[in-house]
Write a protein that holds these residues in place. Structure first.
Motif, PDB file in Angstrom:
ATOM      1  N   VAL A 151      77.199 -14.932 -14.964  1.00 12.75           N
ATOM      2  CA  VAL A 151      78.068 -14.130 -16.061  1.00 12.75           C
ATOM      3  C   VAL A 151      79.341 -15.151 -16.295  1.00 12.75           C
ATOM      4  CG1 VAL A 151      78.012 -11.610 -15.518  1.00 12.75           C
ATOM      5  CG2 VAL A 151      79.103 -12.964 -13.975  1.00 12.75           C
ATOM      6  N   GLY A 152      79.665 -14.695 -17.368  1.00  8.15           N
ATOM      7  CA  GLY A 152      80.923 -15.474 -17.564  1.00  8.15           C
ATOM      8  C   GLY A 152      80.563 -16.995 -18.343  1.00  8.15           C
ATOM      9  N   LYS A 153      79.425 -16.895 -19.115  1.00  8.18           N
ATOM     10  CA  LYS A 153      79.039 -18.065 -19.654  1.00  8.18           C
ATOM     11  C   LYS A 153      79.595 -18.168 -21.082  1.00  8.18           C
ATOM     12  CE  LYS A 153      74.418 -17.057 -19.599  1.00  8.18           C
ATOM     13  NZ  LYS A 153      74.549 -15.944 -18.581  1.00  8.18           N
ATOM     14  N   THR A 154      79.589 -16.979 -21.725  1.00  6.25           N
ATOM     15  CA  THR A 154      80.241 -17.128 -23.075  1.00  6.25           C
ATOM     16  C   THR A 154      81.446 -17.154 -23.080  1.00  6.25           C
ATOM     17  OG1 THR A 154      78.381 -15.503 -23.937  1.00  6.25           O
ATOM     18  CG2 THR A 154      79.992 -15.674 -25.346  1.00  6.25           C
ATOM     19  N   THR A 155      82.251 -16.516 -22.283  1.00  7.70           N
ATOM     20  CA  THR A 155      83.583 -16.540 -22.210  1.00  7.70           C
ATOM     21  C   THR A 155      84.230 -17.854 -21.751  1.00  7.70           C
ATOM     22  OG1 THR A 155      83.506 -14.254 -21.307  1.00  7.70           O
ATOM     23  CG2 THR A 155      85.661 -15.683 -21.108  1.00  7.70           C
ATOM     24  N   ASN A 191      78.919 -19.118 -11.959  1.00  5.42           N
ATOM     25  CA  ASN A 191      78.828 -18.350 -10.707  1.00  5.42           C
ATOM     26  C   ASN A 191      77.356 -18.004 -10.465  1.00  5.42           C
ATOM     27  OD1 ASN A 191      78.488 -16.333 -12.238  1.00  5.42           O
ATOM     28  ND2 ASN A 191      80.445 -15.334 -12.271  1.00  5.42           N
ATOM     29  N   HIS A 210      88.534 -12.607 -13.120  1.00  7.57           N
ATOM     30  CA  HIS A 210      87.297 -13.455 -13.683  1.00  7.57           C
ATOM     31  C   HIS A 210      87.705 -14.447 -14.648  1.00  7.57           C
ATOM     32  CE1 HIS A 210      87.365  -9.820 -16.127  1.00  7.57           C
ATOM     33  NE2 HIS A 210      86.678 -10.595 -17.021  1.00  7.57           N
ATOM     34  N   ASN A 266      87.242 -18.457 -15.358  1.00  9.26           N
ATOM     35  CA  ASN A 266      86.763 -19.124 -16.306  1.00  9.26           C
ATOM     36  C   ASN A 266      87.779 -20.054 -16.961  1.00  9.26           C
ATOM     37  OD1 ASN A 266      84.822 -17.130 -15.821  1.00  9.26           O
ATOM     38  ND2 ASN A 266      85.362 -16.051 -17.607  1.00  9.26           N
ATOM     39  N   ARG A 287      82.895  -8.301 -25.923  1.00 12.95           N
ATOM     40  CA  ARG A 287      83.317  -8.597 -24.488  1.00 12.95           C
ATOM     41  C   ARG A 287      84.759  -8.151 -24.339  1.00 12.95           C
ATOM     42  NH1 ARG A 287      80.517 -12.375 -26.613  1.00 12.95           N
ATOM     43  NH2 ARG A 287      78.625 -12.850 -25.704  1.00 12.95           N
ATOM     44  N   ASP A 322      84.275  -2.604 -23.096  1.00 11.90           N
ATOM     45  CA  ASP A 322      83.332  -3.863 -22.536  1.00 11.90           C
ATOM     46  C   ASP A 322      81.925  -3.571 -22.718  1.00 11.90           C
ATOM     47  OD1 ASP A 322      82.609  -6.338 -21.082  1.00 11.90           O
ATOM     48  OD2 ASP A 322      84.032  -5.966 -19.449  1.00 11.90           O
ATOM     49  N   SER A 356      79.821  -8.312 -13.221  1.00  9.25           N
ATOM     50  CA  SER A 356      80.806  -7.990 -14.582  1.00  9.25           C
ATOM     51  C   SER A 356      81.499  -6.454 -14.255  1.00  9.25           C
ATOM     52  CB  SER A 356      80.115  -8.284 -15.754  1.00  9.25           C
ATOM     53  OG  SER A 356      79.423  -7.396 -16.275  1.00  9.25           O
ATOM     54  N   SER A 361      85.131  -5.807 -14.074  1.00  5.28           N
ATOM     55  CA  SER A 361      86.023  -5.060 -14.872  1.00  5.28           C
ATOM     56  C   SER A 361      86.762  -3.880 -14.063  1.00  5.28           C
ATOM     57  CB  SER A 361      85.051  -4.510 -15.699  1.00  5.28           C
ATOM     58  OG  SER A 361      84.499  -5.394 -16.620  1.00  5.28           O
ATOM     59  N   LYS A 408      81.979   0.598 -19.901  1.00  9.59           N
ATOM     60  CA  LYS A 408      81.149  -0.785 -19.459  1.00  9.59           C
ATOM     61  C   LYS A 408      79.720  -0.195 -19.156  1.00  9.59           C
ATOM     62  CE  LYS A 408      80.802  -4.684 -17.480  1.00  9.59           C
ATOM     63  NZ  LYS A 408      81.002  -5.827 -18.330  1.00  9.59           N
TER      64      LYS A 408
HETATM   65  P1  ADP Z   1      77.608 -13.925 -20.129  1.00 10.54           P
HETATM   66  O1  ADP Z   1      77.550 -14.811 -21.474  1.00 10.54           O
HETATM   67  O2  ADP Z   1      77.157 -14.879 -18.877  1.00 10.54           O
HETATM   68  O3  ADP Z   1      76.776 -12.895 -20.147  1.00 10.54           O
HETATM   69  P2  ADP Z   1      80.114 -13.267 -20.853  1.00 10.54           P
HETATM   70  O4  ADP Z   1      81.100 -14.357 -20.842  1.00 10.54           O
HETATM   71  O5  ADP Z   1      79.778 -12.851 -22.212  1.00 10.54           O
HETATM   72  O6  ADP Z   1      79.148 -13.588 -19.731  1.00 10.54           O
HETATM   73  O7  ADP Z   1      80.893 -12.073 -20.011  1.00 10.54           O
HETATM   74  C1  ADP Z   1      80.162 -10.796 -19.956  1.00 10.54           C
HETATM   75  C2  ADP Z   1      81.163  -9.713 -19.049  1.00 10.54           C
HETATM   76  O8  ADP Z   1      81.107 -10.307 -17.732  1.00 10.54           O
HETATM   77  C3  ADP Z   1      82.503  -9.771 -19.577  1.00 10.54           C
HETATM   78  O9  ADP Z   1      82.864  -8.804 -20.386  1.00 10.54           O
HETATM   79  C4  ADP Z   1      83.093  -9.344 -18.302  1.00 10.54           C
HETATM   80  O10 ADP Z   1      83.413  -8.161 -18.025  1.00 10.54           O
HETATM   81  C5  ADP Z   1      82.371 -10.378 -17.153  1.00 10.54           C
HETATM   82  N1  ADP Z   1      82.512 -11.888 -16.816  1.00 10.54           N
HETATM   83  C6  ADP Z   1      83.176 -12.673 -17.538  1.00 10.54           C
HETATM   84  N2  ADP Z   1      83.550 -13.913 -16.937  1.00 10.54           N
HETATM   85  C7  ADP Z   1      83.243 -13.283 -15.379  1.00 10.54           C
HETATM   86  C8  ADP Z   1      83.259 -14.233 -14.352  1.00 10.54           C
HETATM   87  N3  ADP Z   1      83.461 -15.416 -14.243  1.00 10.54           N
HETATM   88  N4  ADP Z   1      82.788 -13.394 -13.062  1.00 10.54           N
HETATM   89  C9  ADP Z   1      82.414 -12.003 -13.137  1.00 10.54           C
HETATM   90  N5  ADP Z   1      82.645 -11.404 -14.441  1.00 10.54           N
HETATM   91  C10 ADP Z   1      82.744 -12.206 -15.507  1.00 10.54           C
END
Ligand code: ADP
Length: 456
Positions: free
Chosen positions: A112-116, A186, A283, A287, A318, A332, A340, A344, A436
């Motif tokens: 998780v957290g790729k896009t962010t 992660n 989280h 990031n 997001r 979310d 995730s 949240s 969520k």
């Molecule tokens: P992905 O692109 O990997 O699917 P996103 O960045 O779109 O991840 O984030 C999806 C959701 O995961 C976010 O809305 C947030 O709730 C959660 N999230 C974002 N970064 C993290 C992190 N480093 N660890 C845990 N949860 C995260």
């Protein structure tokens, strides 16, 4: 895209270049509607259509050439490149094209957290470099090549997101992107169904190294339970980011959450920089640390990196915090995985409010792990001080079971409208509500209905 010649494309795809005229390719596309004179059309078979059916049309529209698996008899054969597998050809051509750019390329993966994190890295790097970053969900074996073809000579850096649902995918993506810096945000539990175990997930993510030179740094979250062990013994330099792990190169300290931002101090190898990040949740602190470290590796100044983070804008559905009629809503609905959801729930816990309501829908794609994951997240809701739990969807029953009397009101719904009615009947000023669920649950519809009621 910088132009290529047809002979160059032919040889990159293993065809005999002497059979082709000198013709300029100015774009590569899989979509027959986008075709113009300079197009190279790659016919990829999708779920609904076989793009080979469109090849005669595409050629009539003036495409420079088409790449196909099947012979198209009545086509001019010097406009046809035949390959055994067009998906592989797309990857091979993107790899060839990417190799023409001597710029820093950040490859980023994680559960998780790729896009962010990608957006934060781009926000930091953009302070110094003209940066191309993956758009939308272009992070797979179709999307990543498309992103590569968006590179042109004006770009000075690129950030490519790499997603996966099974072994071998990151390996193929990293072979195309050839990251000069790798990032693993992660190791969680997304796609555990395909990968068997969390160790399997770790192994699949570590495939990113296969496309990297041994001197290319890998940035990891050092607080993740599996990553520090996972990188032991690798040749690449490792840059550790974190909050509580020992020996972090980039550590977040003095963290404070306010209504819509996080303030903290980044300690980068002994030097400290205050950061104001317009996003909430621990989280996002992780990031941001990763993005800061990436900037440092690419000689962005700490001041520029701090500025970049302060300008970060969350995208899509997001996590967004909205205040309406005295109620705080955490929207979310883009995706949900156990990691995730727990992140949240911690955001909800840390909000300043009178009552905490969690509206949690099903998490999809968890296979046999699904029930355990929903039970765990129900328990996490109780641990994080949720006062009301409204669960939606067949799998979501287990949230309520997992909460096990730890939440004063915990209800399950099969019908979204009933859930909305219940929620609206109980909403009071000072409430904070988290929505969520996995994308497929379309929980944003419930948010819209709630806004209508609040507004009405
Ligand atoms: P992905 O692109 O990997 O699917 P996103 O960045 O779109 O991840 O984030 C999806 C959701 O995961 C976010 O809305 C947030 O709730 C959660 N999230 C974002 N970064 C993290 C992190 N480093 N660890 C845990 N949860 C995260």
């Amino acid at each position: 895209m910088n132009s290529m010649t047809l002979t160059e494309v032919a040889s990159a795809l293993g065809a005999d270049p002497s059979g082709y005229p000198e013709r300029e390719i100015t774009n590569v596309t899989l979509d027959s509607r986008e075709v113009n004179d300079g197009s190279l059309f790659i016919a990829v078979k999708g779920d609904r259509f076989d793009a080979h059916d469109f090849v005669p049309d595409v050629l009539a529209k003036g495409a420079a050439a088409a790449v196909c698996e099947k012979r198209i008899e009545d086509a001019e054969q010097d406009r046809m490149i035949y390959v055994p597998d067009t998906r592989r050809a797309l990857l091979a051509l993107a790899k060839h094209y990417r190799a023409g750019f001597d710029i820093p390329v950040v490859g980023l993966t994680g559960s998780v957290g790729k896009t962010t994190t990608k957006e934060m890295v781009a926000a930091v790097l953009s302070q110094k470099y003209r940066t191309l970053a993956t758009q939308g969900n272009f992070n797979n074996e179709i999307g990543l090549p498309k992103m590569c073809f968006k590179l042109d000579s004006s770009y000075e850096a690129a950030v490519f997101e790499m997603g996966m649902s099974g072994f071998g995918e990151i390996s193929r993506l990293t072979d195309v992107a050839r990251p000069t810096i790798g990032i693993i945000t992660n190791i969680g539990v997304s796609h555990i169904e395909m990968l068997g175990s969390r160790e399997g997930i770790l192994k699949a993510k570590m495939e990113i190294l296969e496309g990297m030179s041994p001197s290319a740094p890998l940035i990891i979250n050092g607080d993740n339970d599996l990553l520090p062990k996972g990188v032991e013994g690798i040749a690449n330099p490792v840059v550790v980011c974190g909050i509580s792990c020992p020996h972090a190169d980039c550590r977040a300290e003095s963290i404070r959450q306010s209504q819509d931002s996080m303030s903290f101090v980044i300690n980068y190898r002994g030097s400290r920089y205050p950061v104001e990040l317009p996003a909430v949740g621990m989280h996002n602190v992780y990031n941001a640390c990763i993005a800061f470290a990436c900037g440092m590796l690419l000689n962005v100044s700490p001041e520029q990196a701090v500025k970049g983070l302060s300008e970060y804008v969350p995208t899509g559905m997001r996590q967004k915090i909205v205040r309406r009629g005295g109620i705080t809503v955490i929207e979310d609905c883009y995706n949900a995985s156990p990691d995730s959801i727990k992140a949240s729930l911690r955001v909800l816990r840390d909000l300043d409010c009178k009552r905490r309501i969690a509206v949690l829908g099903d998490m999809k794609e968890l296979g046999s792990y699904s029930r355990t994951a929903h039970l765990e997240c129900g328990a996490a809701a109780a641990e994080n001080g949720v006062d009301v739990l409204l669960a939606y969807g067949p799998e979501a029953k287990a949230y309520v079971e997992g909460a096990e009397g730890g939440i004063p009101t915990a209800l399950h719904f099969d019908d979204k409208r009933e859930l909305v009615m219940k929620l609206c009947s109980m909403l009071q000023e000072g409430d904070a509500v988290l929505f969520k669920a996995s994308r497929a649950m379309k929980l944003e519809e419930a948010i819209e209905s709630v806004y209508d009621v609040i507004a009405g």
